[in-house]
Scaffold this motif. Structure first.
Motif, mmCIF file in Angstrom:
data_model
loop_
_atom_site.group_PDB
_atom_site.id
_atom_site.type_symbol
_atom_site.label_atom_id
_atom_site.label_comp_id
_atom_site.label_asym_id
_atom_site.label_seq_id
_atom_site.Cartn_x
_atom_site.Cartn_y
_atom_site.Cartn_z
ATOM 1 N N THR A 59 -7.125 -60.997 -22.793
ATOM 2 C CA THR A 59 -6.799 -62.405 -22.520
ATOM 3 C C THR A 59 -5.479 -62.454 -22.165
ATOM 4 O O THR A 59 -4.601 -61.569 -21.942
ATOM 5 N N LYS A 60 -5.131 -63.789 -21.890
ATOM 6 C CA LYS A 60 -3.898 -64.173 -21.272
ATOM 7 C C LYS A 60 -2.782 -63.789 -22.526
ATOM 8 O O LYS A 60 -1.751 -63.312 -22.215
ATOM 9 N N ALA A 61 -3.021 -64.071 -23.672
ATOM 10 C CA ALA A 61 -2.180 -63.910 -24.810
ATOM 11 C C ALA A 61 -1.979 -62.480 -24.912
ATOM 12 O O ALA A 61 -0.715 -62.159 -25.313
ATOM 13 N N GLU A 62 -3.056 -61.814 -25.089
ATOM 14 C CA GLU A 62 -2.649 -60.206 -25.173
ATOM 15 C C GLU A 62 -1.963 -59.799 -24.082
ATOM 16 O O GLU A 62 -0.938 -58.896 -24.248
ATOM 17 N N PHE A 63 -2.198 -60.134 -22.809
ATOM 18 C CA PHE A 63 -1.557 -59.707 -21.860
ATOM 19 C C PHE A 63 0.177 -60.184 -21.858
ATOM 20 O O PHE A 63 0.977 -59.160 -21.714
ATOM 21 N N GLU A 64 0.514 -61.196 -22.120
ATOM 22 C CA GLU A 64 1.774 -62.011 -22.467
ATOM 23 C C GLU A 64 2.513 -61.021 -23.317
ATOM 24 O O GLU A 64 3.526 -60.792 -23.324
ATOM 25 N N GLU A 65 1.600 -60.647 -24.664
ATOM 26 C CA GLU A 65 2.422 -59.857 -25.640
ATOM 27 C C GLU A 65 2.845 -58.586 -24.929
ATOM 28 O O GLU A 65 3.772 -57.952 -25.429
ATOM 29 N N LEU A 66 1.883 -58.109 -24.256
ATOM 30 C CA LEU A 66 2.168 -56.629 -23.800
ATOM 31 C C LEU A 66 3.352 -56.657 -22.764
ATOM 32 O O LEU A 66 4.245 -55.791 -22.789
ATOM 33 N N ILE A 67 3.592 -57.783 -22.028
ATOM 34 C CA ILE A 67 4.758 -57.952 -21.094
ATOM 35 C C ILE A 67 6.055 -58.071 -22.063
ATOM 36 O O ILE A 67 6.870 -57.358 -21.865
ATOM 37 N N LYS A 68 5.910 -58.951 -23.224
ATOM 38 C CA LYS A 68 7.191 -58.851 -24.294
ATOM 39 C C LYS A 68 7.438 -57.417 -24.607
ATOM 40 O O LYS A 68 8.726 -57.272 -24.769
#
Ligand code: ADP
Ligand code: 5GP
Length: 207
Positions: A59-68
């Motif tokens: 999901t977008k939220a999961e991906f953005e967490e991995l970016i962080k």
């Protein structure tokens, strides 16, 4: 003697040029010893695709967490979705002595070039822009509007060819595959790589 580190091979080029098709052909060949790094994406799964095989779908939220968490070697937003290469698999696999193969769009390839200047960059080019549009239409996975934005993107991407070491024209899938394999074989025979190995041998023999 320590394992020789694997090579990082980056296959890039415009969407619809045939990267996925050529990559699959390479990995169907039992003589291929490279390891394919499966990317993560937030786009919807297409028919016939499998999570963990074609991509890791997030999901977008999961991906953005991995970016962080700094979990990507590179990532890019492409036609409204995120795509990224997980760092851990690539590093560990190269350390184990295997060549790692990435199939990514050009923004991501640019980021990899900065982080891994020794990687091998191959640009897969269409015989012509008309061929490219035909392939996107023929694949039948995108709306007309999406095809238009992918072709617009492709024009810009073709101008980025100068970031690459080699250009392979994808006229015929088998020929493109063979050209890529020849490039990788030749890269392994580069004087600098071989010389480093022999220098190490000489040092060890002196001990
Ligand atoms: P990409 O991964 O670069 O977006 P795909 O691998 O999905 O591109 O290929 C786009 C379309 O072009 C697919 O329908 C595929 O079957 C077709 N295609 C790929 N390579 C060739 C080729 N050499 N000749 C004709 N069609 C091709
Ligand atoms: P598709 O949606 O057609 O599977 O992929 C769209 C584009 O994203 C293609 O050009 C594909 O090569 C690229 N892509 C796939 N994985 C990655 C990735 O991990 N990083 C980047 N930057 N691009 C990717």
């Amino acid at each position: 003697m320590d394992n020789e580190k694997g090579l990082l091979i980056v296959l890039s080029g415009p969407s619809g040029v045939g990267k996925g098709t050529v990559r699959k052909k390479i990995f169907e060949d039992p003589s291929t010893s490279y390891k394919y790094s499966i990317s993560m994406t937030t786009r919807n799964m297409r028919e016939g695709e499998e999570d963990g095989v074609d991509y890791f779908f997030k999901t977008k939220a999961e991906f953005e967490e991995l970016i962080k968490q700094d979990q990507f070697i590179e990532y890019a937003e492409y036609v409204g979705n995120y795509y990224g290469t997980p760092v851990e698999y690539v590093k560990n696999t190269m350390d184990d002595g295997y060549d790692v193969f990435l199939e990514i769009e050009v923004e991501g390839a640019k980021q990899v070039r900065k982080k891994f200047p020794d990687a091998l960059f191959i640009f897969l080019a269409p015989p012509s822009l008309d061929d490219l549009r035909e392939r996107l239409v023929g694949r039948g996975t995108e709306s007309d509007e999406k095809i238009q934005s992918r072709v617009t993107e492709a024009r810009k991407e073709v101008e980025m060819m100068n970031l690459y070491d080699y250009v392979v024209v994808n006229d015929e899938i088998d020929l493109a595959k063979q050209r890529i394999q020849s490039i990788v074989d030749a890269e392994h025979l580069k004087r600098e790589r071989i010389e480093a190995k022999y220098r190490k041998m000489i040092l060890e023999a002196k001990k």
